[in-house]
Design an enzyme around this catalytic site. Structure first.
Site, PDB file in Angstrom:
ATOM      1  N   PHE B   6       0.831  -1.192   0.000  1.00 49.76           N
ATOM      2  CA  PHE B   6       0.000   0.000   0.000  1.00 49.76           C
ATOM      3  C   PHE B   6       0.877   1.257   0.000  1.00 49.76           C
ATOM      4  O   PHE B   6       1.807   1.376   0.780  1.00 49.76           O
ATOM      5  CB  PHE B   6      -0.924   0.003   1.219  1.00 49.76           C
ATOM      6  CG  PHE B   6      -1.967   1.062   1.119  1.00 49.76           C
ATOM      7  CD1 PHE B   6      -3.104   0.853   0.361  1.00 49.76           C
ATOM      8  CD2 PHE B   6      -1.779   2.289   1.741  1.00 49.76           C
ATOM      9  CE1 PHE B   6      -4.063   1.853   0.241  1.00 49.76           C
ATOM     10  CE2 PHE B   6      -2.739   3.289   1.623  1.00 49.76           C
ATOM     11  CZ  PHE B   6      -3.874   3.068   0.874  1.00 49.76           C
ATOM     12  N   GLU B   7       0.546   2.164  -0.897  1.00 47.70           N
ATOM     13  CA  GLU B   7       1.317   3.403  -0.996  1.00 47.70           C
ATOM     14  C   GLU B   7       0.866   4.381   0.080  1.00 47.70           C
ATOM     15  O   GLU B   7      -0.256   4.883   0.040  1.00 47.70           O
ATOM     16  CB  GLU B   7       1.124   4.029  -2.388  1.00 47.70           C
ATOM     17  CG  GLU B   7       1.875   5.328  -2.609  1.00 47.70           C
ATOM     18  CD  GLU B   7       3.373   5.148  -2.483  1.00 47.70           C
ATOM     19  OE1 GLU B   7       3.959   4.358  -3.241  1.00 47.70           O
ATOM     20  OE2 GLU B   7       3.974   5.784  -1.596  1.00 47.70           O
ATOM     21  N   GLU B  10       1.065  10.449   0.416  1.00 51.90           N
ATOM     22  CA  GLU B  10      -0.118  11.103  -0.120  1.00 51.90           C
ATOM     23  C   GLU B  10       0.228  12.107  -1.214  1.00 51.90           C
ATOM     24  O   GLU B  10       1.347  12.605  -1.281  1.00 51.90           O
ATOM     25  CB  GLU B  10      -0.873  11.870   0.978  1.00 51.90           C
ATOM     26  CG  GLU B  10      -1.406  11.037   2.110  1.00 51.90           C
ATOM     27  CD  GLU B  10      -0.475  11.034   3.305  1.00 51.90           C
ATOM     28  OE1 GLU B  10       0.685  11.495   3.171  1.00 51.90           O
ATOM     29  OE2 GLU B  10      -0.908  10.567   4.378  1.00 51.90           O
ATOM     30  N   GLU B  71      -9.287   7.003   1.833  1.00 56.46           N
ATOM     31  CA  GLU B  71      -7.869   7.250   1.591  1.00 56.46           C
ATOM     32  C   GLU B  71      -7.547   8.688   1.997  1.00 56.46           C
ATOM     33  O   GLU B  71      -7.571   9.589   1.173  1.00 56.46           O
ATOM     34  CB  GLU B  71      -7.491   7.022   0.112  1.00 56.46           C
ATOM     35  CG  GLU B  71      -7.180   5.570  -0.255  1.00 56.46           C
ATOM     36  CD  GLU B  71      -8.419   4.781  -0.680  1.00 56.46           C
ATOM     37  OE1 GLU B  71      -9.512   5.380  -0.696  1.00 56.46           O
ATOM     38  OE2 GLU B  71      -8.281   3.582  -0.970  1.00 56.46           O
ATOM     39  N   SER B  72      -7.330   8.892   3.284  1.00 59.01           N
ATOM     40  CA  SER B  72      -6.867  10.168   3.857  1.00 59.01           C
ATOM     41  C   SER B  72      -7.975  11.182   4.149  1.00 59.01           C
ATOM     42  O   SER B  72      -8.983  10.793   4.716  1.00 59.01           O
ATOM     43  CB  SER B  72      -5.713  10.749   3.050  1.00 59.01           C
ATOM     44  OG  SER B  72      -4.696   9.774   2.888  1.00 59.01           O
ATOM     45  N   CYS B  86      -4.069   9.052  -0.421  1.00 61.12           N
ATOM     46  CA  CYS B  86      -2.926   8.142  -0.524  1.00 61.12           C
ATOM     47  C   CYS B  86      -3.247   7.004  -1.485  1.00 61.12           C
ATOM     48  O   CYS B  86      -4.228   7.064  -2.226  1.00 61.12           O
ATOM     49  CB  CYS B  86      -2.580   7.612   0.864  1.00 61.12           C
ATOM     50  SG  CYS B  86      -3.951   6.718   1.615  1.00 61.12           S
ATOM     51  N   PHE B 235      -8.512   1.252  10.371  1.00 63.41           N
ATOM     52  CA  PHE B 235      -8.876   0.376   9.257  1.00 63.41           C
ATOM     53  C   PHE B 235      -8.570  -1.076   9.631  1.00 63.41           C
ATOM     54  O   PHE B 235      -7.815  -1.347  10.561  1.00 63.41           O
ATOM     55  CB  PHE B 235      -8.126   0.802   7.991  1.00 63.41           C
ATOM     56  CG  PHE B 235      -8.537   2.174   7.512  1.00 63.41           C
ATOM     57  CD1 PHE B 235      -9.607   2.333   6.641  1.00 63.41           C
ATOM     58  CD2 PHE B 235      -7.879   3.319   7.960  1.00 63.41           C
ATOM     59  CE1 PHE B 235     -10.010   3.593   6.227  1.00 63.41           C
ATOM     60  CE2 PHE B 235      -8.280   4.584   7.553  1.00 63.41           C
ATOM     61  CZ  PHE B 235      -9.340   4.722   6.677  1.00 63.41           C
ATOM     62  N   SER B 241      -6.401   6.730  10.520  1.00 62.17           N
ATOM     63  CA  SER B 241      -6.526   8.111  10.040  1.00 62.17           C
ATOM     64  C   SER B 241      -7.169   8.958  11.114  1.00 62.17           C
ATOM     65  O   SER B 241      -8.046   8.481  11.835  1.00 62.17           O
ATOM     66  CB  SER B 241      -7.427   8.175   8.797  1.00 62.17           C
ATOM     67  OG  SER B 241      -6.736   7.730   7.656  1.00 62.17           O
ATOM     68  N   HIS B 254      -2.090  10.157   9.144  1.00 59.83           N
ATOM     69  CA  HIS B 254      -2.444   8.917   8.452  1.00 59.83           C
ATOM     70  C   HIS B 254      -1.292   7.942   8.605  1.00 59.83           C
ATOM     71  O   HIS B 254      -0.134   8.324   8.454  1.00 59.83           O
ATOM     72  CB  HIS B 254      -2.731   9.195   6.978  1.00 59.83           C
ATOM     73  CG  HIS B 254      -3.826  10.200   6.804  1.00 59.83           C
ATOM     74  ND1 HIS B 254      -5.152   9.875   6.974  1.00 59.83           N
ATOM     75  CD2 HIS B 254      -3.790  11.525   6.567  1.00 59.83           C
ATOM     76  CE1 HIS B 254      -5.883  10.961   6.827  1.00 59.83           C
ATOM     77  NE2 HIS B 254      -5.089  11.986   6.582  1.00 59.83           N
ATOM     78  N   GLU B 258       2.429  -1.287   7.781  1.00 57.36           N
ATOM     79  CA  GLU B 258       2.960  -2.582   7.364  1.00 57.36           C
ATOM     80  C   GLU B 258       4.489  -2.566   7.276  1.00 57.36           C
ATOM     81  O   GLU B 258       5.085  -1.650   6.717  1.00 57.36           O
ATOM     82  CB  GLU B 258       2.401  -3.000   6.004  1.00 57.36           C
ATOM     83  CG  GLU B 258       0.935  -3.392   6.042  1.00 57.36           C
ATOM     84  CD  GLU B 258       0.042  -2.285   5.544  1.00 57.36           C
ATOM     85  OE1 GLU B 258       0.360  -1.093   5.824  1.00 57.36           O
ATOM     86  OE2 GLU B 258      -0.968  -2.587   4.890  1.00 57.36           O
TER      87      GLU B 258
END
Lengths: 119, 342
Positions: B6-7, B10, B71-72, B86, B235, B241, B254, B258
């Site tokens: 996961f990237e 952001e 996502e953010s 992100c 999450f 977040s 955020h 991992e």
């Protein structure tokens, strides 16, 4: 009133608000008050969910207060962010959720309805 | 390192608007001078749909609306909107619909600022985010011609994994009169114990809201600004977040914890008298091996010194410094830090 069960009841005047509040206190049901404003986009995010909850939970009273319509109420209750949900039982504030947070709203309702069932 | 994950890094977009409504942006009572806050929720959802994210939770106060996204984050002020997303979201696709929706409210775009760090997995990014050059071309194409003062720049550092991409465009050269500055922090290689707190236990029976609340408490994030109204979310199975609101100022965090590509970001519009304390706390919460700090400011160009001093006292060593001027946005200072423990 039976007609109001399953609905979110909007209180547009102080009289209506006081009447609903008193009714809620006497019924000993959990009362959830949604402090909202017509222009508040975050409030509109949660509205459909609230309507759904009201339909599903006839034993909970759902009231809606527009902070511009009932300014003194919003001030008395120190509402600073919207939506704010106040949870009342027999006239006492038992919990508060600030923000359109679906899961927290649902869990807080569950918490206070479960305790009344076992009491 | 994982081939792809996961990237966390952001993309961030800040759009400023102006309009004819004299009430606009004034710090009036509730319901006055709402500007962009009048955008109906469906329009906002349309914009977010183009970016490919959704609203998780939302709250508004007297000054602005704050949204935690899948996502953010998104912040909507009367004349300013900040979107930060992100993963593989397509943030720049929000520009055209935002300009259109704002126009219906009588608002015109006056300036734009787009920033991002170095993607960990650049090959996973969809067009136009597959290169900064493509992003700039795409963005410029969306902008009205009156935003004629434009600049794109990549600010590099001595850490190969960190560099700062900045694009700004403005209709006027005048610096905005905002006395605040923005701090954007990107942290990588988080301390394993710190990162571990952002994982949920399997079948913990909690909601994302309540698990998020717990993370805010146990990680010390809640102490960064105890006065803030916090909207937090955890999450599943991991990641966190939060948006914090204090009057007209926001902060946002955020985390993608991992192992192998752990990342955390912190951003706030700062109070220069409080920035040292805040950044020290942030460094202590995440204990990153590497950190980059970008400060954007029209009025406090020296604030970077306080940033550096605070982080040095938290056990980080300044590794590089770069500064550049952008039309209307002001001075951008980009500093990188590395943990002394290495």
């Amino acid at each position: 009133m039976a007609a109001e069960e399953g609905q979110v009841v909007s209180c547009h005047t102080l009289e209506a608000w006081n009447e609903q509040l008193q009714k809620g206190n006497e019924s000993k049901k959990l009362v959830v008050v949604d402090f909202t404003a017509s222009w508040c986009a975050p409030c509109r995010f949660i509205t459909p969910f609230l309507v759904e909850l009201a339909k599903r939970l006839p034993d909970v009273t759902f009231l809606k207060v527009d902070v511009d319509e009932l300014k003194p109420v919003a001030q008395d209750w120190a509402v600073e962010a919207m939506p704010t949900f106040m949870f009342l039982k027999e006239g006492t504030i038992v919990d508060k959720v600030v923000g359109a947070r679906r899961e927290e709203l649902q869990q807080t309702i569950a918490k206070h309805t479960a305790s009344s069932a076992s009491a | 390192m994982a081939v792809s994950g996961f990237e966390g890094f952001e993309k961030r977009l800040e759009l400023h608007f102006f309009g004819d409504d004299p009430m606009l942006g004034l710090e009036m009572g509730i319901g006055m001078g709402l500007g962009l806050r009048q955008l109906d929720f469906d329009s906002l959802q349309q914009v977010l749909h183009a970016v490919q994210c959704t609203v998780v939770s939302a709250v508004g106060n007297h000054y602005f609306d704050s949204y935690v996204l899948s996502e953010s984050s998104l912040f909507v002020y009367p004349t300013k909107i900040i979107i930060k997303t992100c993963g593989t979201t397509q943030l720049l696709k929000s520009v055209r619909p935002m300009i259109q929706h704002a126009r219906l409210l009588g608002l015109s775009l006056s300036s734009v600022r787009y920033t991002r760090g170095n993607f960990i997995f650049p090959e996973s990014q969809p067009f136009p985010h597959n290169s900064f050059q493509n992003e700039v071309v795409f963005l410029e194409d969306c902008l009205p011609t009156n935003l004629r003062f434009r600049k794109a720049s990549v600010m590099t550092s001595k850490l190969p994994s960190h560099s700062w991409h900045v694009f700004t465009a403005a209709a006027e050269l005048d610096l905005s009169d905002e006395s605040v500055f923005t701090v954007e922090i990107c942290m990588t290689e988080l301390d394993a114990a710190s990162a571990g707190k952002f994982f949920r236990r399997p079948n913990d029976g909690k909601s994302g809201d309540s698990a998020g609340k717990e993370m805010t408490e146990i990680t010390g994030i809640g102490n960064i600004n105890p006065r803030a109204l916090i909207c937090d979310y955890a999450f599943d199975p991991c990641g966190y977040s939060m948006n914090g609101l204090v009057a007209d100022r926001y902060s946002t965090i955020h985390v993608t914890p991992e192992d192998g590509y752990s990342y955390a970001s912190f951003e706030t519009v700062g109070d220069k008298n409080d920035v040292a304390r805040v950044l020290k706390k942030v460094a202590q919460v995440f204990r990153p091996a590497k950190m980059s700090v970008s400060t954007t400011s029209c009025s406090s160009p020296e604030v970077w010194k306080r940033v550096a001093a605070a982080l040095e006292s938290a056990g980080l060593k300044c590794r590089s410094f770069a500064a550049d001027e952008f039309p209307a946005a002001g001075a951008v200072v980009y500093q990188t830090f590395a943990a002394r423990r290495n």
